[in-house]
Design an enzyme around this catalytic site. Sequence first.
Site, mmCIF file in Angstrom:
data_model
loop_
_atom_site.group_PDB
_atom_site.id
_atom_site.type_symbol
_atom_site.label_atom_id
_atom_site.label_comp_id
_atom_site.label_asym_id
_atom_site.label_seq_id
_atom_site.Cartn_x
_atom_site.Cartn_y
_atom_site.Cartn_z
ATOM 1 N N CYS A 1 -1.157 1.994 2.447
ATOM 2 C CA CYS A 1 -0.066 2.846 2.946
ATOM 3 C C CYS A 1 0.803 2.193 4.017
ATOM 4 C CB CYS A 1 -0.666 4.138 3.491
ATOM 5 S SG CYS A 1 -1.667 4.987 2.262
ATOM 6 N N LYS B 1 6.813 11.466 4.755
ATOM 7 C CA LYS B 1 5.640 10.598 4.599
ATOM 8 C C LYS B 1 5.959 9.143 4.975
ATOM 9 C CE LYS B 1 1.604 9.206 3.607
ATOM 10 N NZ LYS B 1 0.873 9.146 2.386
HETATM 11 N N1 LIG Z 1 -5.935 6.585 -0.906
HETATM 12 C C1 LIG Z 1 -5.332 7.055 0.164
HETATM 13 O O1 LIG Z 1 -5.902 7.080 1.255
HETATM 14 C C2 LIG Z 1 -3.956 7.664 0.062
HETATM 15 C C3 LIG Z 1 -3.488 8.364 1.165
HETATM 16 C C4 LIG Z 1 -2.254 8.959 1.113
HETATM 17 C C5 LIG Z 1 -1.472 8.803 -0.027
HETATM 18 N N2 LIG Z 1 -1.930 8.098 -1.085
HETATM 19 C C6 LIG Z 1 -1.017 7.976 -2.235
HETATM 20 O O2 LIG Z 1 -1.731 8.125 -3.428
HETATM 21 C C7 LIG Z 1 -1.315 7.130 -4.357
HETATM 22 C C8 LIG Z 1 -2.463 6.864 -5.271
HETATM 23 O O3 LIG Z 1 -3.472 6.254 -4.496
HETATM 24 P P1 LIG Z 1 -5.004 6.299 -4.822
HETATM 25 O O4 LIG Z 1 -5.672 5.792 -3.592
HETATM 26 O O5 LIG Z 1 -5.407 7.616 -5.371
HETATM 27 O O6 LIG Z 1 -5.093 5.216 -5.994
HETATM 28 P P2 LIG Z 1 -6.387 4.859 -6.849
HETATM 29 O O7 LIG Z 1 -6.161 3.485 -7.342
HETATM 30 O O8 LIG Z 1 -7.618 5.212 -6.102
HETATM 31 O O9 LIG Z 1 -6.308 5.874 -8.080
HETATM 32 C C9 LIG Z 1 -5.299 5.903 -9.023
HETATM 33 C C10 LIG Z 1 -5.838 6.551 -10.284
HETATM 34 O O10 LIG Z 1 -4.754 6.682 -11.198
HETATM 35 C C11 LIG Z 1 -5.240 6.367 -12.491
HETATM 36 N N3 LIG Z 1 -4.117 5.990 -13.344
HETATM 37 C C12 LIG Z 1 -3.429 4.819 -13.358
HETATM 38 N N4 LIG Z 1 -2.470 4.860 -14.295
HETATM 39 C C13 LIG Z 1 -2.550 6.078 -14.878
HETATM 40 C C14 LIG Z 1 -1.818 6.719 -15.934
HETATM 41 N N5 LIG Z 1 -0.839 6.096 -16.574
HETATM 42 N N6 LIG Z 1 -2.181 7.962 -16.275
HETATM 43 C C15 LIG Z 1 -3.205 8.593 -15.658
HETATM 44 N N7 LIG Z 1 -3.929 8.034 -14.670
HETATM 45 C C16 LIG Z 1 -3.599 6.803 -14.277
HETATM 46 C C17 LIG Z 1 -6.239 5.256 -12.255
HETATM 47 O O11 LIG Z 1 -7.133 5.125 -13.333
HETATM 48 C C18 LIG Z 1 -6.920 5.708 -10.957
HETATM 49 O O12 LIG Z 1 -8.068 6.482 -11.184
HETATM 50 C C19 LIG Z 1 -0.909 5.944 -3.467
HETATM 51 O O13 LIG Z 1 0.032 5.118 -4.086
HETATM 52 C C20 LIG Z 1 -0.334 6.626 -2.254
HETATM 53 O O14 LIG Z 1 1.044 6.846 -2.436
HETATM 54 C C21 LIG Z 1 -3.157 7.528 -1.061
#
Ligand SMILES: NC(=O)c1ccc[n+]([C@@H]2O[C@H](COP(=O)([O-])OP(=O)(O)OC[C@H]3O[C@@H](n4cnc5c(N)ncnc54)[C@H](O)[C@@H]3O)[C@@H](O)[C@H]2O)c1
Length: 406
Positions: free
Chosen positions: A263, A210
């Site tokens: 990202c 990744k």
């Molecule tokens: N959004 C994208 O396009 C994308 C693409 C590829 C990978 N990712 C990966 O996904 C990860 C998360 O991204 P996202 O876009 O989903 O973030 P986001 O901010 O949209 O969502 C994160 C969620 O986690 C929850 N959260 C925070 N702390 C928590 C805890 N202690 N316990 C339970 N829930 C908790 C938050 O309330 C939120 O709903 C990124 O860091 C990245 O590595 C994201």
Amino acid sequence: MPENKEKIAIVGLGNAGLPLAAVAADSGLAVVGVDINAERCRLINRGLNPIPEEAGLGELIAQHGGKNLVATPRFEDAKDCSTFIVIVPLFVDQSFNPDFTIMESAVRSLGKILKKGDLVVLETTFPPGTTDGKVRAWLRESSGLKDGEFFLAYSPERIMTGYSISRLREFPKVIGGTDEESGFRAYQVYKKFIANLHLVSSAKVAEMIKVMEGCYRDVNIALANELFKICTDLGIDFFEARDKANHEFCHIHLPSTGVGGHCIPVYPWFLIKEMEKREQFSFCQLLSASRQVNDEMIEYWAEKILRACIKVDKPLAAVKICIRGITFRSGVKEFYHSRNLALAKLLTEKGLDAYVFDPLLTKDDVEKKGFRYLEPEQADLIFDPFHLTFECPEREAAGQVDRRQV
Ligand SMILES: NC(=O)c1ccc[n+]([C@@H]2O[C@H](COP(=O)([O-])OP(=O)(O)OC[C@H]3O[C@@H](n4cnc5c(N)ncnc54)[C@H](O)[C@@H]3O)[C@@H](O)[C@H]2O)c1
């Protein structure tokens, strides 16, 4: 939720976690989604989609929310699950070092309900080695379990916001264990809801896959940006040259105002910082330079905008400039590391009369972000950062403008 179904838990129901949870629920698994955002959990359980811009997600949430997919802010509600998938954010701090605060908190909360024989799979993008290092240690400490008493694997989320459901259904997904048995068990669980799944030799390889992708994109965008600047300086149409330069072995990317989002601008730092720690300073020269080239693109565009303003028949400070598009990517309502927002801010700092407009935002949304809103038709100069075009209504009327090369 049906009692006899295999239950998995997904920790973090954000932009990445919620589509994954919805796809797993749609494959017939019983999914417990754990998210500290209680309001988001309530919406999901009522069948309402908190991410309306995500194609196809609304239908899945309407069908499974509160049934096959039950959301909860309490980790204890997931204690009878035997597989736990974690996907909460990991950011970098001011010095670009990974900030594990959110991740550590989620993993430690999970550790408190972890039982012998459970499987934990991480999906958040990590510096390679994190799953078998930090995450294992947090789980051991918070659960009281020993190594070997729980299984641990990694499978990077490779979605693209807006297209997450189709990416999860079609795009190759990799998975790797911290040991053979963990990899095998994780593969068996994921096979139930991911069609295009590939087991790799370790969690560390899966982590690197990744990060590599992000580095590839960042370096190639930097190359496109550099070639674009050179072409423009030489009076060559970059787009014409690119069109004919690209073939099977050459893929010149598109130039831009830089690279935004959670990202691509973040992942190169995972490797740069690790190599710095190991005093391997020469290993990341290209990655570091690419970060710099991409981040400095806003200076380049600010200069171009300034030159375009000079051609407008008004005092410089009175030229109303509209940046048409401030999200980090077109069509997605996300602003993290948005270079278009940074560009608007830079223009204001330079004393220009800069405004913003975005088809995804209301006037109120724009003002809440601390920017001034202007309908493009009222501007003297419009810059579209997604197409890199200028429009100057007054000069266009006089037929004086080449939209690409103002
Ligand atoms: N959004 C994208 O396009 C994308 C693409 C590829 C990978 N990712 C990966 O996904 C990860 C998360 O991204 P996202 O876009 O989903 O973030 P986001 O901010 O949209 O969502 C994160 C969620 O986690 C929850 N959260 C925070 N702390 C928590 C805890 N202690 N316990 C339970 N829930 C908790 C938050 O309330 C939120 O709903 C990124 O860091 C990245 O590595 C994201």
